[in-house]
Structure formats: structure tokens, C-alpha cells
Design an enzyme around this catalytic site. Structure first.
Site, mmCIF file in Angstrom:
data_model
loop_
_atom_site.group_PDB
_atom_site.id
_atom_site.type_symbol
_atom_site.label_atom_id
_atom_site.label_comp_id
_atom_site.label_asym_id
_atom_site.label_seq_id
_atom_site.Cartn_x
_atom_site.Cartn_y
_atom_site.Cartn_z
ATOM 1 N N ASP A 31 1.316 -28.224 5.890
ATOM 2 C CA ASP A 31 2.051 -29.262 6.605
ATOM 3 C C ASP A 31 1.833 -30.631 5.955
ATOM 4 O O ASP A 31 0.716 -30.949 5.541
ATOM 5 C CB ASP A 31 1.522 -29.289 8.055
ATOM 6 C CG ASP A 31 2.320 -30.199 8.958
ATOM 7 O OD1 ASP A 31 3.526 -29.956 9.137
ATOM 8 O OD2 ASP A 31 1.731 -31.172 9.489
ATOM 9 N N GLU A 89 4.865 -28.445 2.238
ATOM 10 C CA GLU A 89 5.961 -29.195 2.859
ATOM 11 C C GLU A 89 6.003 -30.558 2.185
ATOM 12 O O GLU A 89 5.099 -31.373 2.376
ATOM 13 C CB GLU A 89 5.738 -29.376 4.366
ATOM 14 C CG GLU A 89 6.927 -30.074 5.013
ATOM 15 C CD GLU A 89 6.633 -30.806 6.313
ATOM 16 O OE1 GLU A 89 7.537 -30.935 7.139
ATOM 17 O OE2 GLU A 89 5.492 -31.283 6.502
HETATM 18 C C1 NOJ Z 1 5.900 -31.400 9.841
HETATM 19 C C2 NOJ Z 1 6.159 -30.382 10.893
HETATM 20 O O1 NOJ Z 1 7.126 -29.470 10.440
HETATM 21 C C3 NOJ Z 1 6.594 -31.125 12.126
HETATM 22 O O2 NOJ Z 1 7.088 -30.257 13.118
HETATM 23 C C4 NOJ Z 1 5.420 -31.942 12.616
HETATM 24 O O3 NOJ Z 1 5.827 -32.736 13.702
HETATM 25 C C5 NOJ Z 1 4.873 -32.854 11.522
HETATM 26 N N1 NOJ Z 1 4.777 -32.209 10.251
HETATM 27 C C6 NOJ Z 1 3.497 -33.334 11.886
HETATM 28 O O4 NOJ Z 1 2.577 -32.281 11.815
#
Ligand code: NOJ
Length: 540
Positions: free
Chosen positions: A208, A273
């Protein structure tokens, strides 16, 4: 596990298989509390295996106060009681593996929940040994935040802690304090989390917020964004040279990757991500001798505005991504996720069918989002049912991420077969007819298109291991070949509302309309139709 044809031999499982994102709260509830859980997912593993994906990415199921639905973790090595138990998780992994499915879990490394014991300790005093695990700063001379950094979810990225007289950093909610990766103890603590789940049998991680792990050491103010306009995200009033994509982030990624590489027998995957332009994105692969992610997600197709979804723009986007990738780097493609409007809402059903043919025939690992294989659309959530206050703020109240997280539509029973209780988010009204059971019976359904595409990928090494070779096509049509030793396939996608003729012929293997197959001398594409063709040799 997985299938290996001679010509895709040498590729790793995460290169051969398609991934499927499950948002567990919304996939299948097993106990009637209205929230999906691990046992529910277990019941649906056969569906995923039959669909033909090879890996499931599970968004967070760890104990959490649920301010950001699991992205605020209060214990990295446990299962939230609403989701099940560790025994349920172990069973899920074992049963997934038995069906040839890999399991990838979310690693929420950038921040913890403010209720995580690490932060609870950190905030007790300036001298607590865990103080430095988070990013604490003195107030500015006027008592305000230390600098102008903004949070993704609106407002400053700093919250004042009256008890200790300092501000702490949070790129997301105040309840999601950022960890300080400049402290080696933090890296080590997260490495332990990585080991914990690898030892429990997971096949990798989706990291993440991978591009946000470290911030500027001297906390400089970020400059204004000259292209900001009303309607854009509040945070994007600023450019982000000091809160995104810092060189030190790559060092942390290398350390995570080194741990995964110790588990060579299983070959776990690290997916980042990363929301960055392609030239910066490709740096998240690292280099062959200092690898980072196996691949960072490439969100180019998610970010392309619907009004620019046409053959010319998509071709430009694919070609520039292909050109930017170092030769040893493996591509990735995504159409949607739990943070963005659904692809069928952005492009309509026909557009989305075409997009899925693109997703599943481009070079690289495709990731599907649950429900998109049915053409599920964004839910319209009445204001009193909005649960995602954070995302609601991020989108300026115009949209909430709940819309893309409505319950999976399984059948025509109550609540679309998702739960026997009251679902945590309303089921979409179209669930009365748009559901798995109906689409299984309909030979031309969206679901059957996705199944056929996934089957085609498995049957044709060119679609997995083949080179991507763009070919000339009439206006409105995007065409490319996938070429591997001994096999060539042609993909032609007509984005236009008018028919088009290709100067090629061959054996049509699949149409997005699912109504045509066989030898054709001159390929005619109907409006919004896509074809996968085994071309005549002379047509190459
Ligand atoms: C990316 C995640 O996909 C999202 O859902 C989240 O709110 C943020 N990162 C913070 O963790």
C-alpha cells in the site's frame, strides 16, 4: 500450481497468472452480520478457480478500528474478528492452494492505526523509545503545523498532540499516523510482518502507498500546483516533490524485496501501489542487481479520462509504457480497484467489454477487480449510507469510494446472495438481473467473455509470453500482434461507433460479442467490437 506451457516456461507464476482483487468486506458474508469475511471468500474459491484467475489479492483483513476499512491496522499479525480467525486464514490459503490459486495480501506499511500499540506508546512522551517510529515535529512559530503538507483525505497532513506539544504526520486520516522509515527499527518491524505472513504461506504482498513511504528529511514546504483547478483534489493544490517518490523510499523497497527473495522456493511477489507518471513509475522495479517491486501497478488505464478512451489515446499510452519499461521489467495492467469509479461506469458495458479484451491480451500481468467481470457499475449510495467519509472528502463530496465497493452480485436471492443480514453497503438495484447465476446461464454474458479471455490466455503462450507489436489499423481501431516463437495472434479493438474493415484475415478465436468464431477472409469489426484472431501467415 498454475499451468505452464513449453513456451511460457521460464516465466514466474506472477507473470503467467491473472490477479483478482477481492475487497473482503463486500465479497461474501458467511455469518449474517452484513460484512463479508474470510469464510465467505472460502465458499467462493471455486468460482474464482472456474473464472480462471490464478491469484487473489486480498485487501486488509487485519484488526482495525475501520476508519479506513482496514487500511488503518492496529495489529499486523492478526485477523479482525469481523473477518474471522487466523485458523480461517490458514484454511483459506490451504484451500486456495489446493485449487491452484495463489494468495497475495495487503501490506499497509506507510502508516498504522492511531490505535496501534506502537503509536499509543509513541505519543505518550517525547522520550518514549517508540517516539521516533512516527514523524513528530515541533509546531511552526505561530503554533500551526510544521509546514504546508496536505493529506489525501483533506486538510493538513499534520495533527497536533496536545499532551506532548508536537504535531505528527499523516498522509491519510489523522487516525493513520505515518511510520518513520528513516528509523531502521521501523524497517525491521515491518520486515518481521513480511516474514510472519510468508511463514503462514502467503504468495506475496501488494504494498500500500509504496511511493509515499519516506518524506523529505528537511520538511520543506511543497510548491503550489499551477495547474490546479476547482474540482481537482484539495491535496493537489500543491505539487509533491517532498512527500512523494523520495529516493530513500527505494532503499526501503529493496529491503522488503530482499526478504521475499529468501523464500525462493515459492517465489512470492511484491507489487507496489504507485500512482506516478510512467518515467518515475518504472524506477519502482529497481534494477536487476538491486530489485524492488516485481512490478508496480500501472494505473494508466484507470486514470485515462473516459472522454479520452479511444484507439489513438490508448495506443499512445500502451506504446509509451512499453517503450519506457527496461527490457527486463515485466508490465502490469489494471482497469479498476476499490479506490476508483468502476470501469463499466466509466466506459459503459460495451466499452468495458472491449477494455477487458485489452486488459487480458496486452503484455503483462492483468489485475481484475471483483464484480467487474459482471459489468458491475458504481452504486448510488444515499448520503445517510455513505460509510467512506475519508474517500468522500478526497473526492470533494462528488463521489465516495463506497460506490465501487458495493456487495458482489451472486444470484437473485435476498441481497444478491451476499448476506442473509443487512449488507453494510446497499446492494445495487441492477443485482436483480445482473448476477453471477444469470450470467453463467447466458453464453454471451460479460462473465463468459472474461472466462473465455482468461482461458484463451492460458491456452495461447503468445498472449502471456509474446512480444507486443503494434500494427497499423483504420481510424478508431487499435490493433497489435502478440508474437512468440511458433505463434502469432492478432488483437483488433474497434473503439469507434462505426464498423471498420481490417486488411487481414484469419481464424477468429474470440469476439467481445461472443457470437463469432472461425475462418474469415476479411475481418470486419462491428462498432465497439474486439477480436482475437490467429492471422493467416501472409497477413502478418
Ligand atoms: C491506498 C488504498 O488502496 C486506499 O484504500 C487507502 O485508503 C490508502 N491507500 C491508505 O491506506
Amino acid at each position: 500450481m498454475g499451468q505452464e506451457s513449453p513456451r511460457s516456461r521460464g516465466l514466474a507464476w506472477w507473470q503467467r497468472e491473472a490477479f483478482y482483487e477481492v475487497y473482503p468486506r463486500s465479497f461474501q458474508d458467511s455469518d449474517g452480520d452484513g460484512v463479508g469475511d474470510l469464510r465467505g471468500l472460502l465458499q467462493r474459491l471455486d468460482y474464482l478457480a472456474q473464472l480462471g484467475v490464478g491469484a487473489v489479492w486480498l485487501t486488509p483483513f487485519y484488526p482495525s478500528p475501520q476508519r479506513d476499512f482496514g487500511y488503518d491496522v492496529s495489529d499486523y499479525c492478526e485477523v479482525d474478528p469481523t473477518m474471522g480467525t487466523r485458523a480461517d486464514f490458514d484454511r483459506l490459503v490451504a484451500e486456495a492452494h489446493r485449487r491452484g490459486l495463489r494468495v497475495v495480501v495487503d501490506l499497509v506499511a506507510n502508516h498504522t492505526s492511531s490505535e496501534h500499540p506502537w503509536f499509543v506508546q509513541s505519543r505518550t512522551s517525547r522520550t518514549n523509545p517508540k517516539r521516533d517510529w512516527y514523524v513528530w515535529r515541533d509546531p511552526a512559530p505561530d503554533g500551526g503545523p510544521p509546514n504546508n503538507w496536505l493529506s489525501f483525505f483533506g486538510g493538513p497532513a499534520w495533527t497536533f498532540d496536545a499532551a506532548s506539544g508536537q504535531y505528527y504526520l499523516h498522509q491519510f486520516l489523522p487516525e493513520q499516523p505515518d511510520l518513520n522509515y528513516r528509523d531502521p527499527e521501523v524497517v525491521e518491524a515491518m520486515v518481521q510482518v513480511v516474514r510472519f505472513w510468508l511463514d503462514r504461506g502467503v504468495d506475496g504482498f501488494r504494498l500500500d502507498a509504496a511511493w509515499l513511504l519516506v518524506e523529505d528529511a528537511s520538511f520543506r514546504d511543497e510548491p503550489p500546483n499551477p495547474t490546479w483547478r476547482p474540482g481537482m483534489r484539495e491535496r493537489d493544490r500543491l505539487l509533491h516533490p517532498y512527500t512523494e517518490d523520495q529516493p530513500e523510499t527505494h532503499e526501503v523497497l529493496r529491503q522488503f524485496r530482499a526478504v521475499l527473495d529468501e523464500y525462493q522456493d515459492r517465489g512470492p511477489v511484491l507489487i507496489g501501489e504507485v500512482y506516478l507518471p510512467v518515467p518515475q513509475l518504472v524506477r519502482y522495479y529497481g534494477s536487476p542487481d538491486r530489485p524492488e517491486c516485481h512490478f508496480p501497478f500501472n494505473f494508466a488505464l484507470v486514470e485515462l479520462p473516459p472522454e479520452r478512451w479511444n484507439a489513438t489515446e490508448v495506443r499512445r499510452l500502451v506504446d509509451s509504457y512499453e517503450a519506457a519499461l527496461p527490457p527486463w521489467a515485466w508490465p502490469s495492467w489494471v482497469l479498476g480497484n476499490h479506490d476508483r469509479p468502476r470501469v463499466a461506469t466509466r466506459l459503459g458495458e460495451e466499452g468495458s467489454r472491449l477494455a477487458h479484451m485489452l486488459l487480458l491480451t496486452l503484455r503483462g500481468t492483468p489485475t481484475l477487480y471483483y464484480g467487474d467481470e459482471l459489468g458491475m457499475v458504481d452504486g448510488s449510495i444515499p448520503p445517510d449510507r455513505v460509510r467512506d467519509r475519508a474517500g468522500f472528502r478526497e473526492w470533494g463530496g462528488r463521489w465516495s469510494r463506497d460506490a465501487a465497493r458495493t456487495p458482489m452480485q451472486w444470484d437473485a436471492t435476498a441481497h444478491a446472495g451476499f448476506t442473509t443480514g443487512e449488507p453494510w453497503l446497499p446492494v445495487n438495484p441492477d443485482a436483480s438481473w445482473r448476477h453471477v447465476a444469470a450470467q453463467e446461464q447466458d453464453g454471451r454474458s460479460f462473465l463468459n467473455l472474461v472466462r473465455r479471455l482468461l482461458r484463451l490466455r492460458r491456452a495461447h503462450p503468445a498472449l502471456v509470453a509474446g512480444r507486443y507489436v503494434p500494427v497499423g489499423a483504420p481510424p478508431g481501431v487499435l490493433a497489435y500482434r502478440r508474437e512468440v516463437e511458433g505463434e502469432v495472434l492478432l488483437v483488433a479493438l474497434n473503439f469507434a461507433e462505426t464498423p471498420a474493415r481490417l486488411a487481414a484475415g484469419g481464424y477468429v478465436l474470440l469476439s467481445t460479442h461472443l457470437d463469432r468464431e472461425g475462418l474469415e477472409r476479411d475481418l470486419e469489426l462491428r462498432p465497439r467490437e474486439g477480436l482475437v484472431v490467429a492471422p493467416y501467415a501472409e497477413a502478418r
